[in-house]
Each structure stands twice: as structure tokens, then as C-alpha cells.
Motif scaffolding. Sequence first.
Motif, mmCIF file in Angstrom:
data_model
loop_
_atom_site.group_PDB
_atom_site.id
_atom_site.type_symbol
_atom_site.label_atom_id
_atom_site.label_comp_id
_atom_site.label_asym_id
_atom_site.label_seq_id
_atom_site.Cartn_x
_atom_site.Cartn_y
_atom_site.Cartn_z
ATOM 1 N N THR A 107 -3.544 12.154 -3.378
ATOM 2 C CA THR A 107 -3.476 11.062 -4.328
ATOM 3 C C THR A 107 -3.381 11.623 -5.737
ATOM 4 O O THR A 107 -3.492 12.834 -5.953
ATOM 5 N N PHE B 231 -12.937 9.649 -4.353
ATOM 6 C CA PHE B 231 -11.898 9.687 -3.328
ATOM 7 C C PHE B 231 -12.357 10.529 -2.138
ATOM 8 O O PHE B 231 -12.178 10.135 -0.969
ATOM 9 N N GLN C 80 -7.305 0.714 0.570
ATOM 10 C CA GLN C 80 -7.239 2.158 0.791
ATOM 11 C C GLN C 80 -8.351 2.603 1.735
ATOM 12 O O GLN C 80 -8.126 3.364 2.684
ATOM 13 N N PHE D 248 0.303 10.450 -1.183
ATOM 14 C CA PHE D 248 0.533 9.599 -2.354
ATOM 15 C C PHE D 248 1.009 8.190 -1.984
ATOM 16 O O PHE D 248 1.675 7.534 -2.785
ATOM 17 N N SER D 249 0.637 7.706 -0.807
ATOM 18 C CA SER D 249 1.125 6.400 -0.360
ATOM 19 C C SER D 249 0.078 5.299 -0.443
ATOM 20 O O SER D 249 0.302 4.189 0.048
ATOM 21 N N LEU D 250 -1.074 5.586 -1.086
ATOM 22 C CA LEU D 250 -2.132 4.583 -1.204
ATOM 23 C C LEU D 250 -2.188 3.925 -2.578
ATOM 24 O O LEU D 250 -2.898 2.935 -2.757
ATOM 25 N N LEU D 251 -1.455 4.454 -3.533
ATOM 26 C CA LEU D 251 -1.702 4.135 -4.937
ATOM 27 C C LEU D 251 -1.377 2.704 -5.329
ATOM 28 O O LEU D 251 -1.819 2.239 -6.374
ATOM 29 N N PRO E 143 -5.674 11.451 -8.661
ATOM 30 C CA PRO E 143 -7.052 11.021 -8.892
ATOM 31 C C PRO E 143 -7.229 10.447 -10.295
ATOM 32 O O PRO E 143 -6.848 11.066 -11.289
ATOM 33 N N SER F 140 -6.568 3.841 -8.116
ATOM 34 C CA SER F 140 -6.980 5.105 -7.515
ATOM 35 C C SER F 140 -8.489 5.265 -7.666
ATOM 36 O O SER F 140 -9.198 4.358 -8.083
ATOM 37 N N LEU G 290 -4.514 14.270 3.112
ATOM 38 C CA LEU G 290 -4.561 13.078 2.277
ATOM 39 C C LEU G 290 -4.395 13.498 0.821
ATOM 40 O O LEU G 290 -5.100 14.384 0.353
ATOM 41 N N HIS H 108 -2.840 16.083 -9.175
ATOM 42 C CA HIS H 108 -2.749 15.820 -7.740
ATOM 43 C C HIS H 108 -4.001 16.347 -7.053
ATOM 44 O O HIS H 108 -4.494 17.427 -7.385
ATOM 45 N N ARG I 285 -8.553 -0.704 -3.821
ATOM 46 C CA ARG I 285 -9.518 0.261 -3.289
ATOM 47 C C ARG I 285 -10.020 -0.154 -1.908
ATOM 48 O O ARG I 285 -10.195 0.687 -1.023
#
Length: 215
Positions: free
Chosen positions: A145, A172, A124, A114-117, A147, A166, A143, A203, A121
Motif C-alpha cells: 500500500t 496497516f 480493506q 496497491f489495490s485497496l486504496l 501508507p 489508507s 500486501l 510504498h 478502511r
Amino acid sequence: MRYEDQRPPAAVLFDALGVDYEKAFAGAPAHRSALEWLIERLPPTARTLDVGSGTGRPTAAALVEAGHTVLGVDVSPVMVELAARQVPEAEFRRADIRDLPLDADSLDGVCVFFSLLQMTRAEQSALVRRLTLALKPGGHLVLATVPADVEDVEVVFMGRPVRATSFAEDDFTGMAEDAGLTVLARHSTVFAPDHPGAAPEPHLFLHCRRDEPGR
């Protein structure tokens, strides 16, 4: 310029949340299952990277307990301080993973929970490509996220406004595959964080491997 304005938005958010984030999310069953999946596939004394390491629990703590070397990276100084205190056997570094040099073929395992949000894009996708190249061939990456087909929208997270980006689930997964990962499994669930300002959220967990050449 205020000090807060000079920091990445994620640092501002997670400095404010601190240990409340751990209390809200550390008990997520799917997170712990993904960790167990990774640990089962790591070689002894593996070199691992925890991207967005937060308070160090549960991810870095579980990896250390299993006998592995851990580097945790987080933009939040509050989180890094908490993690260093709670998991002293791991190394934690305050840094933006987008700027951190990563040696090719150097890691046995990578966690990205959950560290890309709060990245675009493009950011990421570029980061997941870099993380894939940092894995040794045959190495594994988990990995996760939230979604959603959204770009730079304001949402309320644990009672605080934050901007998020996201991908929908299939997109994804495609992003991970385009980065050079083989997605071995994907798991979708809904989790209700233990916090009065948090609502149930979807999730998505991807269990991935960087295949060896020719495999």
C-alpha cells in the motif's frame, strides 16, 4: 445515469490509465522483490490469486513463468483485456474482489499490490480477513500500500484526481495481523513512477503467512 457513474471509481481511473500504469510502475524494485519472495515459498503448480491484476505485468506474468496457476481479478475492463492479451496463460476476471466468492483454504498464494486504496478502511480490513481465510494454512500473501493516515481524501494520481483511503504503517501492519496473518517482514521504500504526472510516493510491502493451527 452515465456509464462511468455506474462503475466503481477504480474502474474509471484504471480504464483511463491503461498500459501507462504498467509503464510507470512495473519496474518498481520492491514490487519485484516481493514477488520473488512469494515465488520462493510457493509449492509447485501453486494456486494463486492476484487482486487488482492490472495489465498482468509484472505479477501474473512472473507467477505463470514460475509454473503456477493464476487468477487475476480487476474491476477495469480495459486492464482485464490487456492482461488477457499479455499473459494468456493466466485467467483474468472482471469483478469487484469485494463481491467475489472465495473458497476457504483454497489458495497457496495471494498478491495484493496497491489495490485497496479506493476502499474504506472497513472494506480493506474485511477483504484482508477474507483473503486470509482463502489461503491454505501455511500459505503466503504479499500486501502493498501507500501508507498514510488518510480517509477519503482527494489526491492526484498520474495526473488524475482520485479519492484515497489508507493507514499509517503500524496501523496497516496491525490490520493484517488482526486479519489472522503473521507479518514475517515489512519493507518501506520511496518509489518514483516513470510518468510525468506522478510524484515519488512511499510504498509499504508486507510479507505475510497464514500460520497453521497451533503454530
